[in-house]
Design a protein around this motif. Sequence first.
Motif, short mmCIF file in Angstrom:
data_model
loop_
_atom_site.label_atom_id
_atom_site.label_comp_id
_atom_site.label_asym_id
_atom_site.label_seq_id
_atom_site.Cartn_x
_atom_site.Cartn_y
_atom_site.Cartn_z
N THR A 1 21.20 -11.63 -24.95
CA THR A 1 21.18 -13.08 -24.83
C THR A 1 22.47 -13.56 -24.18
O THR A 1 23.57 -13.13 -24.57
CB THR A 1 21.02 -13.75 -26.21
N TYR A 2 22.34 -14.42 -23.18
CA TYR A 2 23.49 -14.98 -22.48
C TYR A 2 23.42 -16.50 -22.52
O TYR A 2 22.35 -17.08 -22.38
CB TYR A 2 23.50 -14.55 -21.00
N PRO A 3 24.57 -17.17 -22.68
CA PRO A 3 24.58 -18.64 -22.55
C PRO A 3 24.65 -19.03 -21.08
O PRO A 3 25.22 -18.30 -20.25
CB PRO A 3 25.87 -19.04 -23.27
N LEU A 4 24.05 -20.16 -20.73
CA LEU A 4 24.15 -20.70 -19.38
C LEU A 4 25.30 -21.70 -19.35
O LEU A 4 25.47 -22.50 -20.27
CB LEU A 4 22.85 -21.37 -18.94
N VAL A 5 26.09 -21.65 -18.29
CA VAL A 5 27.29 -22.48 -18.16
C VAL A 5 27.00 -23.64 -17.23
O VAL A 5 26.37 -23.47 -16.17
CB VAL A 5 28.47 -21.64 -17.62
N LEU A 6 27.44 -24.84 -17.61
CA LEU A 6 27.25 -26.03 -16.79
C LEU A 6 28.09 -25.93 -15.52
O LEU A 6 29.28 -25.64 -15.57
CB LEU A 6 27.64 -27.29 -17.57
N LYS A 7 27.44 -26.17 -14.38
CA LYS A 7 28.13 -26.14 -13.08
C LYS A 7 27.56 -27.27 -12.23
O LYS A 7 26.44 -27.18 -11.74
CB LYS A 7 27.93 -24.79 -12.40
N ASN A 8 28.37 -28.34 -12.07
CA ASN A 8 27.93 -29.53 -11.34
C ASN A 8 26.66 -30.10 -11.97
O ASN A 8 26.67 -30.50 -13.12
CB ASN A 8 27.74 -29.21 -9.85
N ASN A 9 25.54 -30.06 -11.26
CA ASN A 9 24.31 -30.68 -11.77
C ASN A 9 23.28 -29.63 -12.18
O ASN A 9 22.07 -29.90 -12.15
CB ASN A 9 23.72 -31.61 -10.71
N PHE A 10 23.72 -28.44 -12.57
CA PHE A 10 22.79 -27.42 -13.06
C PHE A 10 23.55 -26.45 -13.97
O PHE A 10 24.78 -26.46 -14.07
CB PHE A 10 22.13 -26.67 -11.89
#
Length: 677
Positions: free
Chosen positions: A549-558
Amino acid sequence: MSLETIFYIILSGIIALLLALFQYKYQRKNQGTINWILIGIRFLSVFLLCLLLVNPRFEKVVSYEEKPTLVVAVDNSNSVAYLEHDNQVKRLIESIDNNDELKERFHFDWYAFSEDLTELDTLDFKGKQTNLDRVFSDLTQIYRQENAPTILVTDGNQTYGGDYSFTSEKYGQSVYPIILGDSTVYSDLKIQKLNVNKYAFLKNRFPVEAILVYNGEETVSSTFKVTVGNTTVFSKNVTFSPDDNSEVLNFYLSANQVGVFTYHAEIIPLEHEKNTVNNTKNFAVEVIDQKTNVALVSAIRHPDLGALKKAIESNEQREATILTPGAFLENIDNYQLVIAYQPNTTFKRVFESFNDFSRNVFYITGTHTDWNFLNSLDLGFKQTVTNQKEDYLAYLNLGYSNFLIEEIDFESFPPLQSTFGEVDYQIAANPLLFQRIGSVSTEKPLLATFERNQNRYALLLGEGIWKWRAQTYLNSKSFSEFDTFLGKLIQYLASTKKQSRLTVDYESFYEGNNNISLKAQYFNKNYEFDQREPLEVVIKDENSEQVTTYPLVLKNNFFEVDLSNLPPSDYSFTVKAVDENISTSGSFKILDYNVEQQFLNAEITKLNQVASQSQGKSFFFDDYDQIINDLLEDNRYKPLLKNNRIVVPLIDWKYLLALVVLLLGAEWFIRKYNGLI
């Protein structure tokens, strides 16, 4: 110093002298020695105070010695470790860094490179690609005005980019390659390149081109074959000699099922071949059932049409055809999406046909658009008709929610031209790009999408989009960013799927040497991008059954997650919103291929060429001590004595204020001591 300043200095001296004489000569009749001392002290203190008010400026010349810069650029790609030169490189770097004579003669700048050029921190030799063309381009920008001899520690093997032997000619600095490798020629068979389309269509045959290369001094024979699982789908015997050392094979394979299929290409190794990694290569093809046909309908000729066609067809799943309104009506059933380019009255029957044949439409307007005609139709938008033209710059709406879009430096793009007038959307529209007129940013849509009666539409207010595609190439040396942007818009418009609150952007398969990432967007119930919702992805390796399981990191608008560390395998995944019961699943494949392990020898010829044309000299690793001697003895790299002329205002001289205080204090003490106060 100006004449005006000199005048004020003289005037300050006169004023100071008159004040001193008035107090100690005119008012006091005693003409003793003490009075003359007090006159001198008062004159100096008043004169210095006046000088501080005038604040004259003086020039000061500072001489200093400027050392030339020694640039050390080190190859940090995987090929260095694969050819077992990593420990040698670390010893070399340590030796250069600890050389006191070099430190005294040069200022050091350290860099590492693989895909990009970066400041040297640590060397791990894990770079997946090498771009020496980019290295010389970046160094040219940094050292354009300096004397900067450059030590290039590399095997010279480049996996992508332009020919660095040409780029190095523009560098303007002497280059000293330290070659990691030797001149021994080993017999080697390899698959130099495999050319194949990313997509194929069901029940068709797709072409494959294999370029095979032999390096050796004897005539040899081998077999090239392509397999799927345990089944051989193509095989051919090949023969090479020192004079005939390459062969290009062109053949076709069948696409009988829908899905992603992995093929294994191999040329059987020679008996004593040293490097067998470059004898095999995997490639994948996604077999799809149909192609999206796009009709580019226009009554005029314009370079925008060619740019749109090129961008759309950069994805093999799509085909674009440029048609007149009449030609489109003859084949209306063949197209899933219509681009109505600068419509006028000749489009009347085209728009009437949309009532009988439901179509998604992309409207593009410009200076040739007949807005009186469009306003007479019920299209969901109208524009005030004027005879004025306007240039519109673009900037991205970071809150756009229909599909994931990345910033591609829209603000650097040339303006689009259209007729000036307010556009009134009669239904809810979602702006993708906003208008900027000159330096004024507005929230008026330049490009917007909207849905009506189960159909999807887009409206672009301006012609000249071919300039955008050209500018993308100038920015990044590739059309891919613009083509991807337009491709996502076309994919959205051609699709009939209902919009999801959680969208994921990914490829069906990746090559192991490329960066691998998944991007996602999450929208709230009002379909507004919600950056507060945590997202995570669960990745399952279908071969080993391992789940991560990996977290997704906020980058600009996605949101984004980097999966480049995953080994080659088949994977399934589920992206889910942690706080909501919403998820999206899919699968992808990572192919087993490391381009950096395809090399057996250093690129000696090209590195020698770079050294020769830059008036440098190349060395093998065992001779690197000689490069130090050459640099120390070369008169081109002597330190330069430079003068720096500095303008210093008098008020910055703090000791002058201290002198004034000291003079006033001395005057008070003398007067007090002699009973004058």
